[in-house]
Design an enzyme around this catalytic site. Structure first.
Site, short mmCIF file in Angstrom:
data_model
loop_
_atom_site.label_atom_id
_atom_site.label_comp_id
_atom_site.label_asym_id
_atom_site.label_seq_id
_atom_site.Cartn_x
_atom_site.Cartn_y
_atom_site.Cartn_z
N CYS A 1 -0.04 3.87 2.66
CA CYS A 1 0.39 3.43 4.00
C CYS A 1 1.80 3.93 4.29
O CYS A 1 2.11 4.33 5.42
CB CYS A 1 0.35 1.91 4.12
N CYS B 1 0.83 -1.21 0.00
CA CYS B 1 0.00 0.00 0.00
C CYS B 1 0.86 1.27 0.00
O CYS B 1 1.53 1.56 1.00
CB CYS B 1 -0.90 -0.05 1.24
#
Length: 107
Positions: free
Chosen positions: A35, A32
């Site tokens: 993230c 991600c």
């Protein structure tokens, strides 16, 4: 200065639901991109709010039980719990300032 604690499904009940202080759960994934942008803010929040808040992170892919329990539909995701009570929920990237504002309002 507190640091972020990495937990798994088997530790969720002890570290989050039975905690004696509010817990910010950060759901993330290695694949991600957002993230990676949010992670430094999570680390900073853990340091700044360590006296009032425990911060834990949980990788979504190997921990499907907690993901389902917390109804996480996308990452990064944040859940603020006080015991079993959900105080705050956010999915998607968030700036440190916006997260700090949300925490100030709930703690």
């Amino acid at each position: 200065m507190s640091s972020v604690i990495t937990i798994t499904d088997s530790q969720f009940e002890t570290e989050v639901e039975r905690a004696t202080q509010p817990v910010l759960v950060y759901f993330w994934a290695s694949w991600c991109g957002p993230c990676r942008l949010v992670s430094p803010s999570i680390d900073a929040i853990a340091g700044e709010y360590g006296d009032r808040l425990k911060v834990v992170k949980l990788e979504v892919d190997p921990n499907p039980e907690s993901v389902a329990k917390c109804q996480v539909e996308g990452v990064p995701a944040l859940r603020l719990y006080d015991g079993n009570q959900l105080l705050y929920s956010h999915e998607g990237a968030i700036t440190k300032a916006k997260l700090a504002d949300a925490l100030q309002a709930k703690l």
